[in-house]
Design a protein around this motif. Structure first.
Motif, PDB file in Angstrom:
ATOM      1  N   UNK A 154      -1.452  10.244   3.303  1.00  0.00           N
ATOM      2  CA  UNK A 154      -1.077   9.300   4.349  1.00  0.00           C
ATOM      3  C   UNK A 154      -0.900   7.923   3.734  1.00  0.00           C
ATOM      4  N   UNK A 155      -0.239   7.026   4.459  1.00  0.00           N
ATOM      5  CA  UNK A 155      -0.026   5.679   3.940  1.00  0.00           C
ATOM      6  C   UNK A 155      -1.346   4.936   3.763  1.00  0.00           C
ATOM      7  N   UNK A 156      -2.318   5.228   4.613  1.00  0.00           N
ATOM      8  CA  UNK A 156      -3.642   4.626   4.457  1.00  0.00           C
ATOM      9  C   UNK A 156      -4.327   5.133   3.191  1.00  0.00           C
ATOM     10  N   UNK A 157      -4.211   6.448   2.910  1.00  0.00           N
ATOM     11  CA  UNK A 157      -4.799   7.011   1.688  1.00  0.00           C
ATOM     12  C   UNK A 157      -4.146   6.418   0.446  1.00  0.00           C
ATOM     13  N   UNK A 158      -2.825   6.215   0.499  1.00  0.00           N
ATOM     14  CA  UNK A 158      -2.137   5.586  -0.622  1.00  0.00           C
ATOM     15  C   UNK A 158      -2.663   4.166  -0.825  1.00  0.00           C
ATOM     16  N   UNK A 159      -2.907   3.455   0.274  1.00  0.00           N
ATOM     17  CA  UNK A 159      -3.473   2.119   0.170  1.00  0.00           C
ATOM     18  C   UNK A 159      -4.814   2.125  -0.537  1.00  0.00           C
ATOM     19  N   UNK A 160      -5.637   3.126  -0.248  1.00  0.00           N
ATOM     20  CA  UNK A 160      -6.934   3.214  -0.920  1.00  0.00           C
ATOM     21  C   UNK A 160      -6.788   3.580  -2.389  1.00  0.00           C
ATOM     22  N   UNK A 161      -5.797   4.407  -2.737  1.00  0.00           N
ATOM     23  CA  UNK A 161      -5.541   4.731  -4.145  1.00  0.00           C
ATOM     24  C   UNK A 161      -5.199   3.455  -4.911  1.00  0.00           C
ATOM     25  N   UNK A 162      -4.303   2.645  -4.338  1.00  0.00           N
ATOM     26  CA  UNK A 162      -3.937   1.384  -4.981  1.00  0.00           C
ATOM     27  C   UNK A 162      -5.152   0.469  -5.108  1.00  0.00           C
ATOM     28  N   UNK A 163      -5.985   0.438  -4.085  1.00  0.00           N
ATOM     29  CA  UNK A 163      -7.162  -0.417  -4.117  1.00  0.00           C
ATOM     30  C   UNK A 163      -8.178   0.065  -5.148  1.00  0.00           C
ATOM     31  N   UNK A 184      -8.378   4.872 -11.491  1.00  0.00           N
ATOM     32  CA  UNK A 184      -9.513   3.995 -11.781  1.00  0.00           C
ATOM     33  C   UNK A 184      -9.591   3.717 -13.283  1.00  0.00           C
ATOM     34  N   UNK A 185      -9.461   4.788 -14.093  1.00  0.00           N
ATOM     35  CA  UNK A 185      -9.519   4.637 -15.554  1.00  0.00           C
ATOM     36  C   UNK A 185      -8.333   3.820 -16.052  1.00  0.00           C
ATOM     37  N   UNK A 186      -7.159   4.100 -15.498  1.00  0.00           N
ATOM     38  CA  UNK A 186      -5.971   3.347 -15.898  1.00  0.00           C
ATOM     39  C   UNK A 186      -6.140   1.865 -15.598  1.00  0.00           C
ATOM     40  N   UNK A 187      -6.637   1.542 -14.399  1.00  0.00           N
ATOM     41  CA  UNK A 187      -6.852   0.147 -14.050  1.00  0.00           C
ATOM     42  C   UNK A 187      -7.845  -0.528 -14.974  1.00  0.00           C
ATOM     43  N   UNK A 188      -8.928   0.189 -15.291  1.00  0.00           N
ATOM     44  CA  UNK A 188      -9.949  -0.340 -16.210  1.00  0.00           C
ATOM     45  C   UNK A 188      -9.337  -0.676 -17.567  1.00  0.00           C
ATOM     46  N   UNK A 207      -9.611  -8.809  -8.986  1.00  0.00           N
ATOM     47  CA  UNK A 207     -10.287  -8.806  -7.686  1.00  0.00           C
ATOM     48  C   UNK A 207      -9.273  -8.914  -6.558  1.00  0.00           C
ATOM     49  N   UNK A 208      -8.283  -9.792  -6.728  1.00  0.00           N
ATOM     50  CA  UNK A 208      -7.269  -9.954  -5.680  1.00  0.00           C
ATOM     51  C   UNK A 208      -6.417  -8.700  -5.536  1.00  0.00           C
ATOM     52  N   UNK A 209      -6.157  -8.032  -6.655  1.00  0.00           N
ATOM     53  CA  UNK A 209      -5.346  -6.819  -6.621  1.00  0.00           C
ATOM     54  C   UNK A 209      -6.091  -5.644  -5.993  1.00  0.00           C
ATOM     55  N   UNK A 210      -7.399  -5.712  -5.994  1.00  0.00           N
ATOM     56  CA  UNK A 210      -8.185  -4.692  -5.310  1.00  0.00           C
ATOM     57  C   UNK A 210      -8.376  -5.037  -3.835  1.00  0.00           C
ATOM     58  N   UNK A 211      -8.672  -6.315  -3.568  1.00  0.00           N
ATOM     59  CA  UNK A 211      -8.923  -6.735  -2.184  1.00  0.00           C
ATOM     60  C   UNK A 211      -7.658  -6.636  -1.340  1.00  0.00           C
ATOM     61  N   UNK A 212      -6.508  -7.027  -1.894  1.00  0.00           N
ATOM     62  CA  UNK A 212      -5.258  -7.048  -1.141  1.00  0.00           C
ATOM     63  C   UNK A 212      -4.883  -5.708  -0.529  1.00  0.00           C
ATOM     64  N   UNK A 213      -4.730  -4.646  -1.351  1.00  0.00           N
ATOM     65  CA  UNK A 213      -4.405  -3.339  -0.770  1.00  0.00           C
ATOM     66  C   UNK A 213      -5.491  -2.813   0.166  1.00  0.00           C
ATOM     67  N   UNK A 214      -6.780  -3.126  -0.147  1.00  0.00           N
ATOM     68  CA  UNK A 214      -7.850  -2.694   0.740  1.00  0.00           C
ATOM     69  C   UNK A 214      -7.745  -3.336   2.112  1.00  0.00           C
ATOM     70  N   UNK A 253      -7.482   1.765  -7.884  1.00  0.00           N
ATOM     71  CA  UNK A 253      -6.944   1.431  -9.209  1.00  0.00           C
ATOM     72  C   UNK A 253      -7.251  -0.013  -9.567  1.00  0.00           C
ATOM     73  N   UNK A 254      -7.101  -0.899  -8.607  1.00  0.00           N
ATOM     74  CA  UNK A 254      -7.372  -2.300  -8.887  1.00  0.00           C
ATOM     75  C   UNK A 254      -8.869  -2.592  -8.965  1.00  0.00           C
ATOM     76  N   UNK A 255      -9.696  -1.758  -8.298  1.00  0.00           N
ATOM     77  CA  UNK A 255     -11.145  -1.875  -8.493  1.00  0.00           C
ATOM     78  C   UNK A 255     -11.493  -1.558  -9.943  1.00  0.00           C
ATOM     79  N   UNK A 256     -10.801  -0.558 -10.513  1.00  0.00           N
ATOM     80  CA  UNK A 256     -10.964  -0.274 -11.944  1.00  0.00           C
ATOM     81  C   UNK A 256     -10.566  -1.469 -12.790  1.00  0.00           C
ATOM     82  N   UNK A 257      -9.523  -2.186 -12.347  1.00  0.00           N
ATOM     83  CA  UNK A 257      -9.103  -3.391 -13.056  1.00  0.00           C
ATOM     84  C   UNK A 257     -10.197  -4.450 -13.034  1.00  0.00           C
ATOM     85  N   UNK A 258     -10.897  -4.571 -11.900  1.00  0.00           N
ATOM     86  CA  UNK A 258     -12.001  -5.522 -11.815  1.00  0.00           C
ATOM     87  C   UNK A 258     -13.087  -5.171 -12.828  1.00  0.00           C
TER      88      UNK A 258
END
Length: 402
Positions: free
Chosen positions: A56-65, A119-123, A353-360, A67-72
């Motif tokens: 779902x589009x919501x699930x995709x949003x969480x995937x993006x979030x 998550x690993x990719x973002x990290x 942090x912004x890239x994780x918070x935004x999609x979330x 990934x960016x949590x891994x970036x954090x």
């Protein structure tokens, strides 16, 4: 200096660090650009996840979030590691990890396994970005160095959008999604050409005076304002960025038209990176950030009312161009007011942090409202970011501080 040492950064003593030579800066600029390309490709990747894995589009949003949590986490790790570990070793290890995570992403068929790989990719990718940004901050004019890195990223990302769309039609989902690994093959090869003396234990990557190479005067308040601005401005862009592909489809565009619009738009957004690359801070950083915020409003309005592929292309171009301008100037605001390198190393913690918070935030909004509602919320944090920088500059002007 030892001219025979390839791509070297020369550390003279504890208080004096020479800026990296031109070959080093060229290589680091490309490494930086390659490490941020996947963010620009996220609208296409989000569409692939939704279509192929039936998320779902919501699930995709969480995937993006996620990934960016891994970036954090990657940014936090790199913040800790850069004064303790050789920077070349960090770049090599992170490139290998990002390469493997992206290659394996195409084989993930469920939400949990896909989230783990992203998550690993973002990290790993953000570890690369943070180390590279510390080196770009050592340039004599950081505004221009960051602008050049973002301009290179625009070109690579624009080409990447077209290649992903073509690859999807010819080779299918698995190869297309896994092709992100090629970015980190290139990053690894560039890193192997760098000197071992790139940076390491005890070297936090201080800001440098353009003429002498000596650490400049501190202005912690301005540096912190730059970091806060990065977070807020990044939240604005990332609330809407990952859903551009879906927004284009809602406006009646086909998948091919959306890919064409994103590709052309991302190439066109290089004009936003040209401003800091060519002008630097000569145009007054606050003024340039004001223009950037205005461009954000224009792009969101065009996205809201876009009625065809040309208007959507223009909206994407202005939005991504505003991101490039804002990113370069907020990063330079931080690094040019930094002495110890601590705030510079925190730049990509703020961005991640912004890239994780935004999609979330977008996912939360989408649980209760329509897709176009994210456009109404998106500009608010950017306005707050600009107000913060203006307020700090005004206060320092009144007190006579630089």
């Amino acid at each position: 200096m030892n001219p025979s040492e390839p791509l070297a950064t020369h550390v003279l003593d504890e208080g004096r660090v020479m800026p990296p030579n031109q070959l080093t800066m060229g290589a680091v600029t490309l490494i930086y650009a390659l490490s941020v390309v996947l963010l620009g490709l996220s609208p296409i990747m989000a569409g692939l996840y939704a279509d192929e894995l039936k998320l779902s589009i919501s699930e995709v949003g969480w995937i993006l979030s996620i990934e960016q949590a891994g970036s954090v986490v990657g940014a936090l790790f790199a913040f800790w590691a850069t004064p303790r570990v050789r920077w070349k070793s960090l770049l090599i290890g992170a490139s290998v990890a990002a390469l493997l995570a992206n290659a394996l992403t195409g084989f993930m068929t469920g939400f949990a396994s896909l989230a783990a790989m992203r998550l690993i990719s973002g990290f790993a990718s953000n570890t690369i970005t943070l180390v590279a940004s510390c080196l770009l901050a050592r340039a004599s004019q950081p505004d221009r160095a960051f602008g050049a890195g973002l301009l290179a990223a625009c070109v690579i990302t624009g080409l990447g959008v077209w290649l992903l769309n073509t690859s999807r039609a010819i080779w299918g989902y698995q190869i297309t999604i896994g092709s992100g690994a090629l970015l980190f093959v290139a990053s690894l090869l560039l890193t192997l050409a760098l000197s071992r003396r790139l940076g390491g234990p005890g070297d936090a990557g201080p800001g440098l005076d353009a003429q002498t190479g000596v650490r400049g005067a501190a202005n912690a308040t301005s540096a912190l304002a730059g970091l806060a601005g990065l977070v807020l401005f990044g939240i604005s862009l990332n609330i809407v960025w990952g859903f551009l592909e879906r927004l284009g489809l809602e406006h009646g565009l086909s998948n091919d038209e959306v890919a064409w619009a994103l590709g052309i738009g991302l190439l066109g957004s290089g004009l936003g990176a040209l401003a800091p690359a060519l002008i630097g801070d000569a145009g007054n950083r606050v003024r340039m950030l004001s223009i950037t915020t205005l461009l954000l409003f224009v792009s969101l309005g065009l996205t809201w009312w876009s009625s065809g592929v040309m208007m959507f292309t223009l909206a994407v171009s202005i939005l991504a161009g505003a991101w490039n301008m804002g990113l370069a100037y907020y990063m330079a605001q931080t690094s040019t007011n930094d002495v110890s390198g601590r705030y510079t190393r925190a730049i990509y913690i703020a961005i991640a942090a912004s890239q994780s918070i935004g999609p979330g935030l977008a996912a939360v909004i989408l649980d209760h409202a329509s897709l176009t509602s994210v456009l109404a919320v998106s500009p608010l944090p950017a306005l707050l970011a600009l107000a913060l920088v203006v307020a700090v500059g005004w206060r320092q002007g009144k007190t006579g501080r630089a």
